[in-house]
Design a protein around this motif. Sequence first.
Motif, PDB file in Angstrom:
ATOM      1  N   CYS A  70       0.902  -1.263  -0.049  1.00 27.94           N
ATOM      2  CA  CYS A  70       0.006   0.167  -0.119  1.00 27.94           C
ATOM      3  C   CYS A  70       0.845   1.317  -0.088  1.00 27.94           C
ATOM      4  O   CYS A  70       1.844   1.270   0.732  1.00 27.94           O
ATOM      5  CB  CYS A  70      -0.837   0.085   1.285  1.00 27.94           C
ATOM      6  N   PRO A  72       1.215   5.588   0.118  1.00 27.93           N
ATOM      7  CA  PRO A  72       0.496   6.961   0.587  1.00 27.93           C
ATOM      8  C   PRO A  72       0.118   7.683  -0.309  1.00 27.93           C
ATOM      9  O   PRO A  72       0.509   7.730  -1.562  1.00 27.93           O
ATOM     10  CB  PRO A  72       1.646   7.624   1.563  1.00 27.93           C
ATOM     11  N   TYR A 116      -4.074   4.592   3.074  1.00 20.86           N
ATOM     12  CA  TYR A 116      -3.048   3.957   1.977  1.00 20.86           C
ATOM     13  C   TYR A 116      -3.688   3.047   1.369  1.00 20.86           C
ATOM     14  O   TYR A 116      -4.703   2.447   1.445  1.00 20.86           O
ATOM     15  CB  TYR A 116      -1.679   3.274   2.864  1.00 20.86           C
TER      16      TYR A 116
END
Length: 545
Positions: A70, A72, A116
Amino acid sequence: MANNYGFDFLRAEHNLPNQGGTALSTPPRPTAPPSDTNSNIGNTNNNNKSNLEKQADILLFLRHHRSSGCLPPSIIRKSLGIDLTSDPVAELLQNNPKIIVEEVPDPENPTLTVLYYGYKAKFGGVKDRSTLVGQINRSRYGVRWNDLLDAYDGVEKDLAEIIKSGEVLGVENPEEKDKILFPRGDSYLVELDGIVTQKNLPQLPDMTPTTDPIERSKIKSLLAQRRVASRLITTDVDPTNQIRRGEAIRVGGEWFRVSSSIREDLPPDRQPPRALAPLSVVSVKDLSKKNEVDGYTRKFDTTTIPLDGSLSEAVGIQNLEEAKRAREKLHSIASGGDASGGALRNVAGGPCSVLLSSFASEKNPALLAGAFAKSVTSGVRGAAGSIMPGGRKRPTAMAKRVDNGSTNDKSIAASNADTAKRSMEAKQAASNPSLSYSHAIRHGCTKDVRDMWLKTRELIPTSEVDLHKALLQHKLIESGEKMTRPKMKRKADTDNDGKPKKRRYYERKSMRRTNMHLDGTEIGAMLARAAEKQNQGKSVGDGGM
């Protein structure tokens, strides 16, 4: 057609579940990562895009970087110029089944949280080749090729390799232009007759690191020549009646297909359809005759096996070289002499001939190694004379003459030690695992055996009466033997009164529990109830096995 006009964002997998539409079988192909991560900041083109277009761009970006997990919103903003903290497309991503959303503390302000975003593959547990094969083996009804393409980076290469090696079964699905992969189960591998070797392979110079561009170019050119030369394998037994073009073959521990290419400018998987290797590792007939008219790029004759790929330096070529050295050591042991220069006796035949033969054998290698060591031992004793146990049986004047008892005992002890040493060396040489690379390996029986079965299967009677007559004619059964065996009687599950039999469970004496740590837990309570039912003679099931 839609992709040619820039309508890739209209794919069904980019839409919300309640917007209708069905997903296409082929997932979108990821784009290349941007060369400059800051080049798209403030990109005015994003202002003119709809939310669905932005969602498609983010989905492609996350899929291309799925190995990073994941990401940001700051990385997405720097790469695509889309700020997910204020853009309404964030709501679409949170409801998209192909997107993973994780809420983590903000690195700059831990009291706040930030979302995220990551790509969610259909098979999230598939991370590498081993898990890929495991997923297919667990899928009884098969897995679609296209459903696995988004699992991880390099999955398409691994899929091609496991189909080439026969680890899984591949079946074409022409209706959807896709492949279905099924578990293979146990493999039946057969060694081919003939010792495989590498000839005309350019020798590499001393591989010491150098900065000289001329030397580096020479080494690079030699490596390229070795890769090309390693595609032709030499054998001393005709392989054309054992394997066909396009079938799977293992040489030096690596799996290939026997080359069926007719165009040198195209890779094996881009050849014309009639020259493509089949998905199956075996074939019941040869490829199209038109390929022979056009001419194959690599010859396949009585001494040469062409491969569709190059042997690797660290695995294939090295294994073949080690197998050659192991055979040479066996030859030296079998043809070597004793200390007096005489040849060993009784070593040329038996297990030695099987180990050094060009023809494949079904015998256990461990048993062959032991038999070879015994033959070497008997040969050493036979060459040493009758003063050793197991030597010549006939008494001679030299055997009867003993000048000094202590000297004779010392010579016998020394000879026994030498015999034991040579026997151990022979067993180790015959047990060398590199000898397994002396023969090529294929799936299933060889071509000549298969053809023989196909030609004679019509001669096998179809009825039991005709089969019984044929067995009698060839003296495979006795004349008084019945045509069918009596059926086995099934034991009744009821007792004499017609009631179902009770299952009785007995505990062994001094039986001690080992799961005391589960007492007081929910699992421990379930086990206690099951033990109580078991003591009462009731069935407690098989534990879901």
